[in-house]
Enzyme design. Structure first.
Site, short mmCIF file in Angstrom:
data_model
loop_
_atom_site.label_atom_id
_atom_site.label_comp_id
_atom_site.label_asym_id
_atom_site.label_seq_id
_atom_site.Cartn_x
_atom_site.Cartn_y
_atom_site.Cartn_z
N LYS A 43 -13.73 -0.69 15.78
CA LYS A 43 -12.21 -1.09 15.87
C LYS A 43 -11.95 -1.19 17.30
O LYS A 43 -11.01 -1.96 17.96
CB LYS A 43 -11.20 -0.53 15.07
CG LYS A 43 -11.32 -0.88 13.78
CD LYS A 43 -10.41 -0.22 12.77
CE LYS A 43 -10.89 -0.54 11.31
NZ LYS A 43 -10.19 0.47 10.37
N LYS B 82 8.70 -17.12 -10.86
CA LYS B 82 8.05 -16.14 -11.51
C LYS B 82 6.71 -16.72 -12.07
O LYS B 82 6.85 -17.70 -12.74
CB LYS B 82 9.02 -15.32 -12.65
CG LYS B 82 8.18 -14.29 -13.05
CD LYS B 82 9.05 -13.53 -14.17
CE LYS B 82 8.13 -12.47 -14.78
NZ LYS B 82 8.74 -11.92 -16.13
N ASP C 246 -4.33 -6.67 5.09
CA ASP C 246 -5.23 -7.45 5.92
C ASP C 246 -5.33 -9.10 5.12
O ASP C 246 -5.50 -9.81 5.80
CB ASP C 246 -6.72 -7.09 5.72
CG ASP C 246 -6.98 -5.74 6.59
OD1 ASP C 246 -6.39 -5.96 7.75
OD2 ASP C 246 -7.50 -4.72 5.93
N LYS D 164 -10.70 -4.67 19.15
CA LYS D 164 -9.31 -4.80 19.44
C LYS D 164 -8.61 -4.60 20.71
O LYS D 164 -7.64 -4.60 21.00
CB LYS D 164 -8.52 -4.14 18.46
CG LYS D 164 -9.04 -4.62 16.88
CD LYS D 164 -7.81 -3.92 15.93
CE LYS D 164 -8.32 -4.10 14.28
NZ LYS D 164 -7.48 -4.15 13.36
N ASN E 32 0.92 -1.23 -0.19
CA ASN E 32 -0.06 -0.10 -0.07
C ASN E 32 0.96 1.12 0.03
O ASN E 32 2.04 1.12 -0.20
CB ASN E 32 -0.94 0.04 1.34
CG ASN E 32 -0.12 0.13 2.38
OD1 ASN E 32 0.66 0.86 2.84
ND2 ASN E 32 -0.33 -1.12 3.15
N PHE F 176 -4.45 2.79 14.96
CA PHE F 176 -4.70 3.94 13.73
C PHE F 176 -5.84 3.44 12.98
O PHE F 176 -6.19 2.07 12.90
CB PHE F 176 -3.63 3.97 13.00
CG PHE F 176 -2.76 5.20 13.39
CD1 PHE F 176 -1.90 5.30 14.47
CD2 PHE F 176 -2.80 6.31 12.55
CE1 PHE F 176 -1.25 6.31 14.86
CE2 PHE F 176 -2.02 7.57 13.09
CZ PHE F 176 -1.25 7.49 14.17
O1 PMT Z 1 3.18 5.97 6.64
P1 PMT Z 1 2.27 7.38 6.18
O2 PMT Z 1 2.44 7.61 4.59
O3 PMT Z 1 2.78 8.53 6.93
O4 PMT Z 1 0.75 7.27 6.24
C1 PMT Z 1 0.34 7.14 7.65
C2 PMT Z 1 -1.04 6.20 7.69
C3 PMT Z 1 -2.03 6.75 6.78
C4 PMT Z 1 -0.33 4.74 7.27
C5 PMT Z 1 -1.33 5.93 9.02
O5 PMT Z 1 -1.69 7.29 9.59
C6 PMT Z 1 -2.48 5.06 9.28
O6 PMT Z 1 -3.80 5.31 9.23
N1 PMT Z 1 -2.15 3.87 9.73
C7 PMT Z 1 -3.14 2.75 9.86
C8 PMT Z 1 -3.55 2.12 8.65
C9 PMT Z 1 -4.36 1.07 8.79
O7 PMT Z 1 -3.63 -0.18 8.39
O8 PMT Z 1 -5.47 1.04 9.03
P2 PMT Z 1 -6.71 -0.03 9.34
O9 PMT Z 1 -7.97 0.62 9.70
O10 PMT Z 1 -6.71 -1.21 8.19
O11 PMT Z 1 -6.24 -0.95 10.77
C10 PMT Z 1 -6.46 -0.59 11.86
C11 PMT Z 1 -5.28 -0.96 12.72
O12 PMT Z 1 -5.29 -2.17 12.89
C12 PMT Z 1 -3.93 -0.23 12.59
O13 PMT Z 1 -3.52 0.16 13.92
C13 PMT Z 1 -3.23 -1.28 12.05
O14 PMT Z 1 -1.87 -1.00 12.08
C14 PMT Z 1 -3.75 -2.54 12.72
N2 PMT Z 1 -3.66 -3.56 12.01
C15 PMT Z 1 -4.52 -3.82 10.86
C16 PMT Z 1 -4.53 -4.98 10.13
C17 PMT Z 1 -3.63 -6.07 10.82
N3 PMT Z 1 -3.77 -7.45 9.70
N4 PMT Z 1 -3.03 -5.82 11.67
C18 PMT Z 1 -3.23 -4.91 12.37
O15 PMT Z 1 -2.44 -4.67 13.42
#
Ligand code: PMT
Length: 403
Positions: free
Chosen positions: A342, A293, A283, A346, A214, A328
């Site tokens: 969330k 390949k 995810d 979590k 991403n 986040f």
């Molecule tokens: O890196 P930059 O370019 O500065 O951009 C910052 C950002 C946009 C990446 C950051 O601000 C941000 O939003 N990060 C979280 C992105 C994210 O994965 O969001 P989510 O809604 O999909 O996940 C929610 C939370 O679960 C996040 O804290 C994530 O780290 C966590 N997660 C998600 C999926 C997974 N399999 N394991 C996790 O721990």
């Protein structure tokens, strides 16, 4: 620990008074180094300063060009305060214009500690508009000045421009050191805390050449880690592949996939007082990572089968004891509603939601716009701010949750 005063001496008749300043500072227990310009050495021999300060004196005679290159950096790093006294119109002008052509001025440019300037010169020179403008400019940049006093000058003129008395200079140095100690104490509010931050994207391999990822640049997570270390915390930053340098003082562990990140985060979880998960974790990953390949087939369509990655944050929420857990949420709509879900799922203390569709927020840029939502329902809108400022706002909130 003894505080270190770095004294820059420039050429003027008042040079001899700085011997008294150094003698008084030494009696007060300060450690000192002296840098003398070539002109200062015309008035008093370096040996006099060496004897009084009980430390070596660096001069601008270029006798040791190899050492000269690094000396200014090491002295600047060591100093808790830098005092330039007496300061001539020449040195004030050079500093104001960023000129660094000798040992003293290069050291000033490298100094991160408070720099105190005690001018001494003829009244007409001191009152000259250019000198006054340079002084005003340096004050606006945070340089501190010990104003000269009025009196009979060496040239016979009477007026302002006379170096402040050694007692006044010593008192000013002591006060400045005390104030910076207080500031340092306030700014070290996370001392003794262990903070684990994740940043950047994860990379999920399809084959040796292709992967799913991403747009995360890592800037938000790195900014949080940098703010935390500046505030005295011990910081481990678990980072996906990014193009930014490791912040000074932070232990960076690099990972590629979500499963790698899972392993490392769990390794440090017991050590952590707080975990801030700014990483954009995939995810899903390809069900099969091909060792070769993947070749084109004769068909127009190709299906890539994906399987769920472990949810790292959720797995931490299930086992957390004393840790403050911060997630986040990168959303494009229903930001608060999804973020609330969330928090519950979590077991988070709070979540930082950013709308990645919003200008000035989310991926790649230097700013973010966040809604901080706490488990108790409290909502704080941050408005647009730098990613470092948001890092500090998050850390302020984390502090409130420490047990
Ligand atoms: O890196 P930059 O370019 O500065 O951009 C910052 C950002 C946009 C990446 C950051 O601000 C941000 O939003 N990060 C979280 C992105 C994210 O994965 O969001 P989510 O809604 O999909 O996940 C929610 C939370 O679960 C996040 O804290 C994530 O780290 C966590 N997660 C998600 C999926 C997974 N399999 N394991 C996790 O721990």
């Amino acid at each position: 620990m003894k505080k270190h005063v770095l004294i820059g001496v420039t050429g003027g008749i008042a040079v001899y008074k700085i011997l008294d300043v150094e003698s008084k500072l030494r009696k007060l227990g300060y450690e000192m180094n002296t840098i003398m310009t070539k002109n200062a050495c015309e008035f008093v021999q370096p040996m006099a300063f060496q004897t009084i300060s009980n430390n070596y004196v660096v001069t601008d005679t270029f006798e040791r060009p190899h050492k000269w290159e690094v000396e200014h950096i090491s002295l600047a790093k060591k100093a808790d305060i830098m005092l330039i006294a007496p300061a001539t119109a020449n040195v004030i002008g050079k500093i104001a214009h960023g000129i660094a052509d000798d040992m003293l001025t290069t050291t000033v440019m490298a100094a991160k500690c408070p720099v105190v300037i005690a001018p001494a010169m003829n009244t007409a020179m001191y009152e000259n508009e250019i000198v006054q403008e340079n002084i005003a400019y340096l004050k606006s940049k945070g340089y501190l000045f010990i104003e000269p006093v009025s009196g009979m000058l060496a040239c016979g003129d009477v007026g302002s421009g006379k170096l402040a008395s050694p007692d006044e200079i010593v008192a000013f140095v002591e006060k400045t050191i005390e104030e910076s100690l207080v500031k340092e104490e306030i700014s070290q509010d996370l001392k003794g805390r262990h903070i684990l931050v994740t940043a950047g994207p994860t990379v999920e391999a399809i084959d040796p050449f292709r992967y799913i990822t991403n747009h995360s640049s890592g800037k938000q997570g790195y900014a949080i880690a940098e703010s935390a270390v500046k505030r005295g915390a011990e910081v481990v930053l678990v980072s996906g592949p990014v193009q930014i340098p490791a912040p000074e003082g932070v232990k960076v562990v690099t990972v590629k996939s979500a499963r790698d990140m899972y392993e490392v985060v769990h390794e440090y979880f017991n050590w952590s007082d707080a975990v801030i998960k700014a990483a954009a974790v995939a995810d899903y990953r390809p069900r099969v990572e091909s060792q070769h390949k993947v070749k084109k087939t004769g068909l127009d369509d190709m299906t890539l089968e994906l399987v769920r990655n472990p949810d790292i944050l959720q797995s931490l929420g299930e086992i957390k004891s004393h840790q403050v857990l911060v997630g986040f949420a990168a959303e494009t709509d229903n930001v608060v509603e999804y973020a609330m879900q969330k928090i519950a799922k979590k077991h988070l203390d709070f979540i930082v939601a950013n709308n990645i569709a919003q200008q000035g927020a989310g991926f790649k840029g230097d700013t973010n716009i966040a809604t901080i939502i706490e488990a108790n329902g409290q909502i704080t809108e941050t408005g647009q701010m730098s990613k470092h400022a948001l890092g500090d706002a998050i850390l302020d909130k984390v502090k409130c949750y420490f047990k």
